[in-house]
Design a protein around this motif. Structure first.
Motif, PDB file in Angstrom:
ATOM      1  N   VAL A  99     -24.511 -15.523 -21.785  1.00 43.12           N
ATOM      2  CA  VAL A  99     -24.328 -14.815 -23.054  1.00 43.12           C
ATOM      3  C   VAL A  99     -22.848 -14.695 -23.415  1.00 43.12           C
ATOM      4  CG1 VAL A  99     -24.566 -12.574 -24.198  1.00 43.12           C
ATOM      5  CG2 VAL A  99     -26.478 -13.525 -22.911  1.00 43.12           C
ATOM      6  N   ILE A 100     -22.027 -14.306 -22.455  1.00 43.30           N
ATOM      7  CA  ILE A 100     -20.620 -14.033 -22.749  1.00 43.30           C
ATOM      8  C   ILE A 100     -19.823 -15.325 -22.894  1.00 43.30           C
ATOM      9  CG2 ILE A 100     -18.523 -12.931 -21.872  1.00 43.30           C
ATOM     10  CD1 ILE A 100     -20.325 -10.885 -20.504  1.00 43.30           C
ATOM     11  N   GLY A 101     -20.037 -16.277 -22.012  1.00 46.48           N
ATOM     12  CA  GLY A 101     -19.356 -17.563 -22.126  1.00 46.48           C
ATOM     13  C   GLY A 101     -17.854 -17.479 -21.959  1.00 46.48           C
ATOM     14  N   ASN A 102     -17.383 -16.542 -21.132  1.00 51.90           N
ATOM     15  CA  ASN A 102     -15.956 -16.373 -20.881  1.00 51.90           C
ATOM     16  C   ASN A 102     -15.697 -16.559 -19.400  1.00 51.90           C
ATOM     17  OD1 ASN A 102     -13.589 -14.383 -20.069  1.00 51.90           O
ATOM     18  ND2 ASN A 102     -13.235 -15.025 -22.190  1.00 51.90           N
ATOM     19  N   LEU A 103     -14.687 -17.366 -19.061  1.00 50.87           N
ATOM     20  CA  LEU A 103     -14.441 -17.684 -17.663  1.00 50.87           C
ATOM     21  C   LEU A 103     -14.019 -16.463 -16.867  1.00 50.87           C
ATOM     22  CD1 LEU A 103     -14.199 -19.714 -15.365  1.00 50.87           C
ATOM     23  CD2 LEU A 103     -11.883 -20.235 -16.165  1.00 50.87           C
ATOM     24  N   LEU A 104     -13.155 -15.625 -17.425  1.00 49.88           N
ATOM     25  CA  LEU A 104     -12.693 -14.445 -16.698  1.00 49.88           C
ATOM     26  C   LEU A 104     -13.848 -13.497 -16.399  1.00 49.88           C
ATOM     27  CD1 LEU A 104     -10.380 -12.847 -15.513  1.00 49.88           C
ATOM     28  CD2 LEU A 104      -9.977 -11.842 -17.772  1.00 49.88           C
ATOM     29  N   ILE A 105     -14.699 -13.253 -17.397  1.00 52.02           N
ATOM     30  CA  ILE A 105     -15.871 -12.391 -17.177  1.00 52.02           C
ATOM     31  C   ILE A 105     -16.810 -13.040 -16.176  1.00 52.02           C
ATOM     32  CG2 ILE A 105     -17.799 -11.228 -18.280  1.00 52.02           C
ATOM     33  CD1 ILE A 105     -15.072 -10.142 -19.050  1.00 52.02           C
ATOM     34  N   THR A 106     -16.935 -14.348 -16.238  1.00 51.98           N
ATOM     35  CA  THR A 106     -17.782 -15.060 -15.278  1.00 51.98           C
ATOM     36  C   THR A 106     -17.294 -14.847 -13.847  1.00 51.98           C
ATOM     37  OG1 THR A 106     -18.381 -16.763 -16.893  1.00 51.98           O
ATOM     38  CG2 THR A 106     -18.601 -17.334 -14.562  1.00 51.98           C
ATOM     39  N   LEU A 107     -15.989 -14.948 -13.643  1.00 51.56           N
ATOM     40  CA  LEU A 107     -15.426 -14.735 -12.303  1.00 51.56           C
ATOM     41  C   LEU A 107     -15.675 -13.315 -11.825  1.00 51.56           C
ATOM     42  CD1 LEU A 107     -12.032 -16.641 -12.655  1.00 51.56           C
ATOM     43  CD2 LEU A 107     -14.092 -17.404 -11.473  1.00 51.56           C
ATOM     44  N   LEU A 108     -15.520 -12.340 -12.734  1.00 49.90           N
ATOM     45  CA  LEU A 108     -15.757 -10.950 -12.351  1.00 49.90           C
ATOM     46  C   LEU A 108     -17.227 -10.715 -11.993  1.00 49.90           C
ATOM     47  CD1 LEU A 108     -13.571  -9.099 -15.022  1.00 49.90           C
ATOM     48  CD2 LEU A 108     -13.047  -9.489 -12.605  1.00 49.90           C
ATOM     49  N   VAL A 109     -18.119 -11.314 -12.758  1.00 46.81           N
ATOM     50  CA  VAL A 109     -19.551 -11.182 -12.471  1.00 46.81           C
ATOM     51  C   VAL A 109     -19.882 -11.809 -11.119  1.00 46.81           C
ATOM     52  CG1 VAL A 109     -21.856 -11.921 -13.195  1.00 46.81           C
ATOM     53  CG2 VAL A 109     -20.255 -11.028 -14.881  1.00 46.81           C
ATOM     54  N   LEU A 110     -19.308 -12.967 -10.853  1.00 46.77           N
ATOM     55  CA  LEU A 110     -19.564 -13.625  -9.570  1.00 46.77           C
ATOM     56  C   LEU A 110     -18.998 -12.823  -8.402  1.00 46.77           C
ATOM     57  CD1 LEU A 110     -18.911 -17.373 -10.491  1.00 46.77           C
ATOM     58  CD2 LEU A 110     -21.105 -16.220 -10.180  1.00 46.77           C
ATOM     59  N   VAL A 111     -17.857 -12.170  -8.622  1.00 47.36           N
ATOM     60  CA  VAL A 111     -17.293 -11.315  -7.573  1.00 47.36           C
ATOM     61  C   VAL A 111     -18.233 -10.156  -7.272  1.00 47.36           C
ATOM     62  CG1 VAL A 111     -15.441  -9.673  -7.057  1.00 47.36           C
ATOM     63  CG2 VAL A 111     -14.888 -11.929  -7.976  1.00 47.36           C
ATOM     64  N   LEU A 112     -18.744  -9.518  -8.325  1.00 49.21           N
ATOM     65  CA  LEU A 112     -19.684  -8.408  -8.120  1.00 49.21           C
ATOM     66  C   LEU A 112     -20.958  -8.882  -7.416  1.00 49.21           C
ATOM     67  CD1 LEU A 112     -19.373  -6.480 -11.519  1.00 49.21           C
ATOM     68  CD2 LEU A 112     -18.507  -5.784  -9.278  1.00 49.21           C
TER      69      LEU A 112
ATOM     70  N   PRO B 135      -5.846 -21.715 -16.873  1.00 47.28           N
ATOM     71  CA  PRO B 135      -5.800 -22.377 -18.196  1.00 47.28           C
ATOM     72  C   PRO B 135      -6.623 -23.654 -18.257  1.00 47.28           C
ATOM     73  CG  PRO B 135      -3.616 -21.677 -17.520  1.00 47.28           C
ATOM     74  CD  PRO B 135      -4.496 -21.516 -16.324  1.00 47.28           C
ATOM     75  N   TYR B 136      -6.579 -24.462 -17.187  1.00 50.34           N
ATOM     76  CA  TYR B 136      -7.342 -25.715 -17.178  1.00 50.34           C
ATOM     77  C   TYR B 136      -8.840 -25.443 -17.085  1.00 50.34           C
ATOM     78  CZ  TYR B 136      -2.728 -27.605 -15.994  1.00 50.34           C
ATOM     79  OH  TYR B 136      -1.405 -27.934 -15.994  1.00 50.34           O
ATOM     80  N   LEU B 137      -9.227 -24.571 -16.179  1.00 45.86           N
ATOM     81  CA  LEU B 137     -10.648 -24.286 -15.992  1.00 45.86           C
ATOM     82  C   LEU B 137     -11.233 -23.564 -17.199  1.00 45.86           C
ATOM     83  CD1 LEU B 137     -10.683 -23.186 -12.235  1.00 45.86           C
ATOM     84  CD2 LEU B 137     -11.189 -25.430 -13.223  1.00 45.86           C
ATOM     85  N   ASP B 138     -10.439 -22.729 -17.847  1.00 42.26           N
ATOM     86  CA  ASP B 138     -10.927 -22.026 -19.028  1.00 42.26           C
ATOM     87  C   ASP B 138     -11.239 -23.007 -20.147  1.00 42.26           C
ATOM     88  OD1 ASP B 138     -11.510 -19.550 -20.493  1.00 42.26           O
ATOM     89  OD2 ASP B 138      -9.742 -20.067 -21.672  1.00 42.26           O
ATOM     90  N   SER B 139     -10.383 -24.009 -20.321  1.00 43.55           N
ATOM     91  CA  SER B 139     -10.644 -25.027 -21.348  1.00 43.55           C
ATOM     92  C   SER B 139     -11.912 -25.812 -21.039  1.00 43.55           C
ATOM     93  CB  SER B 139      -9.446 -25.978 -21.456  1.00 43.55           C
ATOM     94  OG  SER B 139      -8.271 -25.276 -21.806  1.00 43.55           O
ATOM     95  N   LEU B 140     -12.070 -26.207 -19.765  1.00 43.79           N
ATOM     96  CA  LEU B 140     -13.280 -26.935 -19.387  1.00 43.79           C
ATOM     97  C   LEU B 140     -14.517 -26.071 -19.526  1.00 43.79           C
ATOM     98  CD1 LEU B 140     -11.990 -28.787 -16.178  1.00 43.79           C
ATOM     99  CD2 LEU B 140     -12.359 -29.759 -18.454  1.00 43.79           C
ATOM    100  N   PHE B 141     -14.383 -24.785 -19.171  1.00 42.37           N
ATOM    101  CA  PHE B 141     -15.518 -23.868 -19.250  1.00 42.37           C
ATOM    102  C   PHE B 141     -15.954 -23.666 -20.691  1.00 42.37           C
ATOM    103  CE2 PHE B 141     -17.520 -19.664 -19.197  1.00 42.37           C
ATOM    104  CZ  PHE B 141     -18.399 -19.808 -18.139  1.00 42.37           C
ATOM    105  N   ARG B 142     -14.989 -23.474 -21.592  1.00 39.89           N
ATOM    106  CA  ARG B 142     -15.327 -23.298 -23.010  1.00 39.89           C
ATOM    107  C   ARG B 142     -15.945 -24.562 -23.586  1.00 39.89           C
ATOM    108  NH1 ARG B 142     -13.079 -18.790 -25.391  1.00 39.89           N
ATOM    109  NH2 ARG B 142     -11.567 -17.657 -24.088  1.00 39.89           N
ATOM    110  N   LEU B 143     -15.437 -25.715 -23.154  1.00 34.56           N
ATOM    111  CA  LEU B 143     -15.997 -26.970 -23.634  1.00 34.56           C
ATOM    112  C   LEU B 143     -17.425 -27.161 -23.151  1.00 34.56           C
ATOM    113  CD1 LEU B 143     -15.523 -29.662 -25.113  1.00 34.56           C
ATOM    114  CD2 LEU B 143     -14.682 -30.592 -22.949  1.00 34.56           C
ATOM    115  N   ALA B 144     -17.702 -26.781 -21.918  1.00 32.29           N
ATOM    116  CA  ALA B 144     -19.045 -26.941 -21.360  1.00 32.29           C
ATOM    117  C   ALA B 144     -20.050 -26.006 -22.018  1.00 32.29           C
ATOM    118  CB  ALA B 144     -19.015 -26.700 -19.859  1.00 32.29           C
ATOM    119  N   LEU B 145     -19.621 -24.800 -22.419  1.00 34.45           N
ATOM    120  CA  LEU B 145     -20.537 -23.823 -22.994  1.00 34.45           C
ATOM    121  C   LEU B 145     -20.466 -23.729 -24.509  1.00 34.45           C
ATOM    122  CD1 LEU B 145     -20.228 -20.826 -20.496  1.00 34.45           C
ATOM    123  CD2 LEU B 145     -21.957 -22.609 -20.570  1.00 34.45           C
ATOM    124  N   SER B 146     -19.690 -24.622 -25.106  1.00 34.39           N
ATOM    125  CA  SER B 146     -19.522 -24.530 -26.566  1.00 34.39           C
ATOM    126  C   SER B 146     -20.828 -24.709 -27.321  1.00 34.39           C
ATOM    127  CB  SER B 146     -18.506 -25.581 -27.031  1.00 34.39           C
ATOM    128  OG  SER B 146     -18.954 -26.894 -26.676  1.00 34.39           O
TER     129      SER B 146
END
Length: 229
Positions: A180-193, A114-125
């Motif tokens: 493009v997506i700007g979503n933390l969860l998708i970002t984590l999945l992409v980084l895992v791949l 929850p904390y990182l998602d808020s910071l991530f959205r703020l950084a990519l807004s």
């Protein structure tokens, strides 16, 4: 007398921790991860319960690694040759560490997300990249640039540093997807791949230099391309 014994027990315990940190790469990784978690705890406005849960999780992981090291040392002391039971002991201990580390990852994601998602959205807004043909142009540019660099390094007889085409394109595409997506969860999945792909390449390729060069090149091309859009 009892105070002396108590101090000696602390010294022995510290020696055990020192031995594990010096000899076990996984323990060094666990300590570094714990340090990063503690730094995040200082930076983020976390509750007391969340911090305590993270502390307990860190202690569980470190304790599991200590037990794993102790079991490996005992198995090596008993026999220096291959023995099925010694293998079972080491594998089971390693499995305990794996389960504990997996539990720690789940706890960490649950607490920090929850904390990182808020910071991530703020950084990519203000910097979300629109999905258009320009992204394909960046990927093609990365392909030709990697090819040109490979040819130039081959002519200069520096084949050891020829960037890997797969690593370069994979890194470039990963950064573009994140932008493009700007979503933390998708970002984590992409980084895992991406990590799994790079890890596989490192495992089956004798030299790491092409992989590292390819990753750096792909990242640079993607970052510069995104900034120019």
């Amino acid at each position: 007398m009892w105070l002396t014994k108590l101090l000696r027990s602390f010294v022995y315990a510290l020696e055990g921790l020192k031995y594990t940190v010096v000899t076990q790469r996984n323990m060094r990784f666990h300590f570094l991860s714990a340090l990063c978690v503690l730094l995040l705890c200082l930076y983020l406005p976390m509750s007391k319960v969340e911090v305590l849960v993270l502390f307990v999780t860190i202690v569980l992981v470190l304790s599991a690694e200590l037990f794993n090291t102790a079991i490996e040392a005992v198995a090596d002391m008993v026999t220096k040759e291959y023995h099925p039971l010694a293998k079972v002991a080491k594998d089971v201990a390693a499995g305990a560490v794996l389960i504990t580390a997996g539990f720690a990852v789940i706890v960490g994601i649950s607490v920090f997300y929850p904390y990182l998602d808020s910071l991530f959205r703020l950084a990519l807004s203000q910097s979300t990249v629109p999905a258009n043909i320009s992204l394909a142009v960046i990927v093609v540019l990365d392909f030709f640039l990697t090819l040109l660099i490979k040819g130039w390094l081959q002519r200069k007889e520096h084949q050891a540093w020829e960037p890997s085409m797969i690593a370069s394109i994979a890194s470039c595409v990963s950064v573009l997807l994140i932008a493009v997506i700007g979503n933390l969860l998708i970002t984590l999945l992409v980084l895992v791949l991406l990590t799994m792909l790079i890890g596989t390449r490192l495992r089956y390729q004798s030299s790491r230099k092409p992989i590292v060069a390819g990753v750096i090149l792909g990242l640079l091309v993607a970052v510069v391309g995104v900034q120019l859009l």
